[in-house]
Design a protein around this motif. Structure first.
Motif, short mmCIF file in Angstrom:
data_model
loop_
_atom_site.label_atom_id
_atom_site.label_comp_id
_atom_site.label_asym_id
_atom_site.label_seq_id
_atom_site.Cartn_x
_atom_site.Cartn_y
_atom_site.Cartn_z
N VAL A 228 15.96 10.90 59.25
CA VAL A 228 16.34 11.84 60.32
C VAL A 228 17.56 11.37 61.09
O VAL A 228 17.64 10.21 61.49
CB VAL A 228 15.16 12.05 61.29
N GLN A 229 18.47 12.30 61.31
CA GLN A 229 19.60 12.08 62.20
C GLN A 229 19.57 13.16 63.28
O GLN A 229 19.20 14.30 63.01
CB GLN A 229 20.94 12.16 61.46
N VAL B 244 17.32 23.04 68.51
CA VAL B 244 17.81 24.41 68.35
C VAL B 244 18.10 24.76 66.90
O VAL B 244 18.25 25.94 66.57
CB VAL B 244 19.06 24.66 69.21
N ALA B 245 18.19 23.77 66.03
CA ALA B 245 18.47 24.05 64.61
C ALA B 245 18.24 22.79 63.81
O ALA B 245 18.09 21.69 64.36
CB ALA B 245 19.91 24.53 64.42
N SER B 246 18.20 22.96 62.50
CA SER B 246 18.06 21.81 61.61
C SER B 246 18.81 22.08 60.32
O SER B 246 19.08 23.22 59.96
CB SER B 246 16.58 21.53 61.29
N ALA B 247 19.17 21.01 59.63
CA ALA B 247 19.79 21.12 58.32
C ALA B 247 19.11 20.10 57.41
O ALA B 247 19.18 18.90 57.70
CB ALA B 247 21.29 20.85 58.38
N GLN C 9 17.63 13.22 53.49
CA GLN C 9 18.24 13.14 54.81
C GLN C 9 18.23 14.52 55.46
O GLN C 9 18.59 15.52 54.83
CB GLN C 9 19.67 12.64 54.71
N VAL C 10 17.80 14.58 56.72
CA VAL C 10 17.81 15.83 57.46
C VAL C 10 18.50 15.59 58.81
O VAL C 10 18.52 14.47 59.32
CB VAL C 10 16.38 16.38 57.70
N VAL C 11 19.08 16.64 59.34
CA VAL C 11 19.75 16.58 60.63
C VAL C 11 19.08 17.56 61.57
O VAL C 11 18.85 18.72 61.20
CB VAL C 11 21.25 16.92 60.51
#
Length: 321
Positions: free
Chosen positions: A132-133, A147-150, A162-164
């Motif tokens: 996680v970043q 508010v969002a994720s990628a 890897q996720v942001v």
């Protein structure tokens, strides 16, 4: 009224209204600009253009009924609600060998992060073995709220991926309009979901659970989630927080709920909200949790506070289809 003056005075509030209706923050400026362009003549003729512009904005997002009794069409931005803001500005297309679930997310899918702050979201994702970043994102939301994720909610993910996660960074004076009210709403949601401590309660808390019988909790009980079981209030907030809806299969796109602070007089007489609603002090915060598919009546909560700004009564009006 001069359209340019109206735009300057209402631009940020209209952006917020569009986001509350499910438009992604990146798409809101374009949509609001289009609506203002189409309404210029009506704005010029009106003394108070706000009602007509806001109705036009709502119609642009949700669509207008084709005929009485037909459901509204949803603007494509609702489908984009759960699509992350990727660093390159691209939308991630997802495929699954089996039909995707419609109203829930499987264990191999990126979870919805509605109702999480940065720390809670990171803990959830790291427990699933994801890398996680966190990155700040300019948004009129309570600071550090996700508010969002990628990748976006519903994406297929494997351990080690890897996720942001993008967390809110309020950076405009217009964000302060209802900041305190939104903060209180999130505190109650965090308490219901086990993401945070109890908000400040008065010595006695009156709880009005929809059509159920009113109950009274003393402050020590009110701070204990188990004491709320008989009220259905926290259970309703947990259910609303976990709502997801498949809105598009190609690319695979899910929508998640949205929280909106409303005036306590909004919607009275509609969706089972009485006129007047629960009596109490003048210090009241009313908020709704819109369902992921934005249909039906949203869950509504009214929070009344005493002079010390402690919660003294909570009224729940359940969501309905």
């Amino acid at each position: 009224m001069d359209p340019g003056e109206y735009r300057d005075a209402r631009w940020h509030s209209l952006l917020r209204a569009a986001e509350d209706l499910g438009v992604d923050a990146d798409q809101a400026p374009r949509l609001v600009d289009e609506v203002l362009g189409k309404q210029q003549r009506r704005i010029r003729r009106a003394e108070d253009p706000d009602p007509l512009v806001r109705q036009a904005l709502t119609d642009a997002i949700l669509g207008t009924p084709d005929r009485p009794g037909t459901p509204r069409r949803r603007w494509p931005a609702v489908a984009a609600l759960a699509v992350a803001v990727a660093t390159a500005g691209t939308v991630i297309a997802l495929t699954r060998p089996d039909p995707p679930p419609v109203d829930h997310l499987d264990d191999d899918q990126m979870p919805s992060l509605f109702g999480y702050d940065g720390a809670a979201a990171s803990a959830l994702l790291e427990e699933r073995g994801l890398d996680v970043q966190q990155r700040p994102f300019r948004s009129c939301e309570v600071r550090d709220r996700v508010v969002a994720s990628a990748p976006a909610a519903g994406s297929t993910v494997d351990r080690g991926d890897q996720v942001v996660i993008y967390t809110a960074l309020p950076a405009d004076v217009s964000c302060l309009t209802d900041y305190g009210e939104r903060e209180l709403a999130w505190q109650l949601l965090d308490f219901a979901n086990g993401h945070g401590p109890a908000p400040a309660f008065a010595p006695r808390v009156w709880v009005y659970p929809g059509d159920g019988q009113a109950q009274v909790l003393v402050s020590t009980d009110a701070a204990d989630r188990d004491a709320w079981r008989g009220t259905a209030v926290l259970a309703a907030l947990r259910k609303a927080s976990s709502d997801v809806a498949l809105v598009q299969e190609h690319p695979l796109t899910y929508a998640v709920p949205a929280i909106r602070v409303v005036d306590v007089t909004d919607g009275l007489g509609e969706c089972g909200v009485p006129t007047p609603s629960v009596a109490g002090t003048a210090d009241v915060v009313a908020f709704i949790v819109r369902s992921a598919d934005r249909t039906g009546c949203p869950l509504r909560v009214e929070v009344y506070r005493d002079r010390d700004r402690r919660i003294e009564s909570v009224a729940l009006y359940p969501a309905s289809s």
